[in-house]
Scaffold this active site. Structure first.
Site, PDB file in Angstrom:
ATOM      1  N   GLY A   1       2.593 -10.149  -8.824  1.00 36.36           N
ATOM      2  CA  GLY A   1       2.704  -9.674  -7.453  1.00 36.36           C
ATOM      3  C   GLY A   1       3.222  -8.453  -7.429  1.00 36.36           C
ATOM      4  O   GLY A   1       3.590  -7.672  -8.276  1.00 36.36           O
TER       5      GLY A   1
ATOM      6  N   GLY B   1       8.710  -5.373  -6.476  1.00 37.01           N
ATOM      7  CA  GLY B   1       9.871  -5.504  -5.474  1.00 37.01           C
ATOM      8  C   GLY B   1       9.907  -6.806  -4.515  1.00 37.01           C
ATOM      9  O   GLY B   1      10.580  -7.229  -3.675  1.00 37.01           O
ATOM     10  N   THR B   2       8.804  -7.777  -5.032  1.00 35.10           N
ATOM     11  CA  THR B   2       8.650  -9.019  -4.379  1.00 35.10           C
ATOM     12  C   THR B   2       9.683 -10.124  -4.768  1.00 35.10           C
ATOM     13  O   THR B   2       9.826 -11.124  -4.103  1.00 35.10           O
ATOM     14  CB  THR B   2       7.266  -9.505  -4.395  1.00 35.10           C
ATOM     15  OG1 THR B   2       6.818  -9.482  -5.914  1.00 35.10           O
ATOM     16  CG2 THR B   2       6.109  -8.697  -3.715  1.00 35.10           C
ATOM     17  N   GLY B   3      10.298  -9.952  -5.822  1.00 38.99           N
ATOM     18  CA  GLY B   3      11.327 -10.763  -6.247  1.00 38.99           C
ATOM     19  C   GLY B   3      10.886 -11.644  -7.462  1.00 38.99           C
ATOM     20  O   GLY B   3      11.425 -12.654  -7.665  1.00 38.99           O
ATOM     21  N   LYS B   4      10.103 -11.048  -8.489  1.00 39.57           N
ATOM     22  CA  LYS B   4       9.603 -11.872  -9.496  1.00 39.57           C
ATOM     23  C   LYS B   4      10.988 -12.049 -10.497  1.00 39.57           C
ATOM     24  O   LYS B   4      11.090 -13.178 -11.038  1.00 39.57           O
ATOM     25  CB  LYS B   4       8.604 -11.163 -10.165  1.00 39.57           C
ATOM     26  CG  LYS B   4       7.365 -11.120  -9.354  1.00 39.57           C
ATOM     27  CD  LYS B   4       6.465 -10.352 -10.385  1.00 39.57           C
ATOM     28  CE  LYS B   4       6.540  -8.866 -10.431  1.00 39.57           C
ATOM     29  NZ  LYS B   4       6.631  -8.063  -9.243  1.00 39.57           N
TER      30      LYS B   4
ATOM     31  N   HIS C   1      -2.355  17.434  17.941  1.00 41.84           N
ATOM     32  CA  HIS C   1      -2.792  16.491  16.943  1.00 41.84           C
ATOM     33  C   HIS C   1      -2.071  15.072  17.082  1.00 41.84           C
ATOM     34  O   HIS C   1      -2.755  14.164  16.935  1.00 41.84           O
ATOM     35  CB  HIS C   1      -2.294  17.097  15.503  1.00 41.84           C
ATOM     36  CG  HIS C   1      -2.929  16.158  14.315  1.00 41.84           C
ATOM     37  ND1 HIS C   1      -3.979  16.548  13.643  1.00 41.84           N
ATOM     38  CD2 HIS C   1      -2.421  15.241  13.795  1.00 41.84           C
ATOM     39  CE1 HIS C   1      -4.178  15.599  12.757  1.00 41.84           C
ATOM     40  NE2 HIS C   1      -3.096  14.912  12.737  1.00 41.84           N
ATOM     41  N   GLU C   2      -0.549  15.098  17.143  1.00 38.67           N
ATOM     42  CA  GLU C   2      -0.095  13.715  17.205  1.00 38.67           C
ATOM     43  C   GLU C   2      -0.460  13.104  18.509  1.00 38.67           C
ATOM     44  O   GLU C   2      -0.688  11.683  18.749  1.00 38.67           O
ATOM     45  CB  GLU C   2       1.302  13.921  17.266  1.00 38.67           C
ATOM     46  CG  GLU C   2       1.728  14.364  15.800  1.00 38.67           C
ATOM     47  CD  GLU C   2       1.328  13.517  14.603  1.00 38.67           C
ATOM     48  OE1 GLU C   2       1.097  12.350  14.746  1.00 38.67           O
ATOM     49  OE2 GLU C   2       1.303  14.167  13.510  1.00 38.67           O
TER      50      GLU C   2
ATOM     51  N   HIS D   1      -3.868  11.130  18.362  1.00 38.24           N
ATOM     52  CA  HIS D   1      -3.670  10.168  17.620  1.00 38.24           C
ATOM     53  C   HIS D   1      -3.211   8.914  18.355  1.00 38.24           C
ATOM     54  O   HIS D   1      -3.843   7.911  18.551  1.00 38.24           O
ATOM     55  CB  HIS D   1      -2.546   9.921  16.390  1.00 38.24           C
ATOM     56  CG  HIS D   1      -3.193  10.756  15.213  1.00 38.24           C
ATOM     57  ND1 HIS D   1      -4.296  10.395  14.373  1.00 38.24           N
ATOM     58  CD2 HIS D   1      -2.801  11.866  14.538  1.00 38.24           C
ATOM     59  CE1 HIS D   1      -4.476  10.986  13.279  1.00 38.24           C
ATOM     60  NE2 HIS D   1      -3.457  12.052  13.424  1.00 38.24           N
TER      61      HIS D   1
ATOM     62  N   ASP E   1      -5.684  12.238   6.943  1.00 46.95           N
ATOM     63  CA  ASP E   1      -6.392  11.311   7.974  1.00 46.95           C
ATOM     64  C   ASP E   1      -7.894  11.361   7.469  1.00 46.95           C
ATOM     65  O   ASP E   1      -8.198  10.186   7.393  1.00 46.95           O
ATOM     66  CB  ASP E   1      -6.229  12.054   9.150  1.00 46.95           C
ATOM     67  CG  ASP E   1      -4.875  11.977   9.597  1.00 46.95           C
ATOM     68  OD1 ASP E   1      -3.928  11.218   9.481  1.00 46.95           O
ATOM     69  OD2 ASP E   1      -4.551  13.005  10.590  1.00 46.95           O
TER      70      ASP E   1
END
Length: 596
Positions: free
Chosen positions: A204, A207-210, A425-426, A429, A501
């Site tokens: 995975g 950071g998923t916890g393996k 610009h923002e 969006h 973008d």
């Protein structure tokens, strides 16, 4: 004191002794090398000395009993010269004969310096000492040494991790609970004729916890847990990786029942090649791992767990039945999983009652368990810095922005022209996204610089998406190009601010054609290939066709973004002006522009 600590102290002493020997040897070598270089500059030949003594140019001669070095001081010169004689006795006889003719010449016969002679003898044995030290170090490296952590050999160093400490992975825990049952009561399975898998691969995104769930299995079963990283098997000396694999399994057999955990196994388990050098060494290490996994039976109650982020890189022989014959995907947590993880990580933190963990879980779609832990830690740091008694909602919101967008730059000097460009610009969006059905609602717009960006538009994420439709991808491109379109329409100019973008929009268009089979003319085929020449099976013009369709998708998205903004140009101006005045607009303030 445990055996592990005793061994660690013993190994530390060995390393210290070896280091001291090496430092002393290098220092001695350096001293004599420098001295030798200086002496070499002052050397004269024996023949010249012989002639100069006869010519009465020598004022003083110094010799050491039993040595071969002669120091000479010439008349009228301050600097002394040196030379070496093959036999001191004939030279002394010659000097004595010359003293009769030149009584003013002084001869000084010294006794040897025992301390200096001792170190000269040591120096002669220096290559042998270094070779012995090197062989000793190689011998020490044959074992695991300090590499690999062993938990659970005694009560003091157990993993202390249980399934209760793992949240958001209920199905995965149910899948692995039988491993715990087998380690606790192997006879129950053996009586039924069942064989537990020798190896289990956990894969995975990071950071998923393996690693966490692997430790939890050992903690629940109350068995030793040997943890190593794939990179710890890799050494500069050939054969040491394979030797370390053998030592690892020898140790596992001694303390069985136990769990062997190899993190980042792709470091040694990647596909084998016929190349030489480092890849050949990795091949030997992988071959030894395959042999060791074949060499123990399930009845020995050794479970090999491995974790990787790239299962596609692993050698097929490693994944066949009898080795890593069970693969468990550890995915990023869904909405409910994130809520459970947040509940787990907030137990030891002072959290305000106003914080809705379910709402926070909805705003952090795509976050892994490690990222959620980091988020709450950042929020706690921010709350402490702000002198809050508990972690407030604003602390968590600030932490989310810091992690996803970057650090706020209040001291960055921004010109009015750049502020106006960023505002439009923002606003572009945000306004474009508002009129696209598949896009998320705007949560906040800001022109305060964060990280490398001059501003940002944040969206609310209300659900986890496992599939994305063609319409959603097309509208995503329109939203991405809304910033560039706003610059062009409102300011009649464009800037470099839309570079990311454009890059993301182009990537979406490319994947739609080459990966997802969403091309109307090419049809549902995959053009994702490792080598460019593989595209030739689709014809010589396939590359041009793909490029043309990618360009067409991006162009259409850009035109649609401009059309939306032209139709709602007044709202665009209002949002941009509000940003220039307030710098940040909330969700409620933004929605007020669309109320008639």
């Amino acid at each position: 004191m445990s055996k592990q600590n005793n061994k660690k102290k013993k190994d530390d002493k060995v390393i210290l002794i070896v280091s001291i020997i090496l430092i002393i040897a290098i220092a001695i070598f350096g001293i004599f090398f420098i001295k030798g270089q200086k002496d070499k500059e002052k050397e004269i030949t024996y023949d010249k000395l012989y002639q100069d003594i006869i010519a009465k140019k020598v004022e003083k001669i110094e010799m050491t009993i039993g040595g071969s070095s002669v120091t000479v001081k010439y008349i009228g010169e301050d600097e002394e010269k040196t030379t070496h004689v093959n036999s001191l006795q004939p030279f002394m006889e010659f000097v004595n004969s010359q003293l009769l003719e030149n009584p003013e010449m002084k001869v000084d016969l010294k006794t040897p310096n025992q301390f200096l002679a001792f170190f000269e003898n040591i120096l002669s044995f220096l290559p042998t000492i270094l070779l012995v030290v090197l062989m000793f170090m190689i011998f020490q490296m044959q074992g695991l040494g300090e590499k690999g952590k062993v938990y659970g050999e005694n009560e003091d160093n157990s993993t202390n991790v249980k399934f209760a400490d793992v949240a958001g992975l209920d199905e995965e825990k149910n899948e692995l609970i039988e491993i715990v049952d087998f380690l606790k009561n192997p006879k129950k399975f053996q009586n039924m004729g069942a064989k537990i898998p020798k190896g289990i691969l956990l894969y995975g995104k990071p950071g998923t916890g393996k690693t966490l769930i692997a430790k939890a299995i050992a903690g629940e079963a109350n068995v030793p847990f040997i943890s190593m990283s794939g990179s710890e098997f890799i050494e500069m000396f050939a054969g040491l990786g394979a030797s370390r694999v053998r030592k690892l399994f020898e140790k596992a057999k001694k303390i069985a029942p136990c769990i062997v955990f190899i993190d980042e196994i792709d470091a040694i388990g990647s596909r084998r090649t016929s190349n030489s050098g480092a890849e050949s060494e990795n091949n030997q290490t992988l071959n030894q791992l395959l042999v060791e996994m074949d060499g123990f039976e399930s009845s020995e109650t050794i479970i090999v767990l491995a974790a990787t982020n790239r299962p596609e890189m692993l050698d097929k022989a490693l994944l066949r039945p009898g080795r890593f014959d069970r693969q468990v995907t550890i995915p990023a947590p869904d909405l409910l999983g994130r809520e459970e993880i947040l509940k787990l990580y907030t137990k030891d933190k002072k959290i305000s009652k106003d914080i809705d963990l379910k709402e926070l879980a909805g705003d952090t779609a795509g976050f892994t368990g490690a990222e959620l832990s980091n988020l709450l830690n950042e929020a706690a740091i921010i709350a402490t810095r702000n002198n809050h008694k508990v972690i407030e909602k604003e602390d968590i919101e600030t932490a989310v922005k810091k992690i996803t967008v970057g650090l706020e730059k209040h001291n960055r000097v921004v010109s009015e022209k750049d502020k106006k460009l960023t505002a439009y610009h923002e606003a572009g969006h945000a306004v474009v996204s508002k009129f696209l059905e598949t896009q998320d609602n705007v949560k906040e717009i800001s022109i305060i610089p964060r990280g490398l960006t001059g501003g940002y538009t944040m969206y609310k994420t209300n659900e986890d998406k496992y599939y994305v439709s063609k319409t959603e991808l097309e509208e995503k491109m329109i939203a991405l190009l809304g910033g560039r379109a706003a610059e062009k329409i409102a300011l009649n100019d464009i800037s470099t601010g839309a570079s990311n973008d454009i890059e993301v929009a182009t990537g979406i268009a490319r994947d739609m054609i080459t990966v997802y089979g969403m091309s109307n003319s090419l049809g549902p085929i995959s053009l994702k290939v490792d080598e460019p020449y593989e595209l030739q099976i689709f014809g010589e013009d396939i590359t041009d066709e793909v490029g043309n369709q990618v360009k067409e998708l991006v162009d259409v998205a850009y035109v649609n973004a401009q059309k939306i903004l032209i139709d709602h140009i007044e709202i665009l101006h209002k949002v941009a002006h509000e940003l220039l005045e307030k710098e940040t607009i909330s969700e409620q303030e933004f929605d007020s522009f669309f109320v008639e």
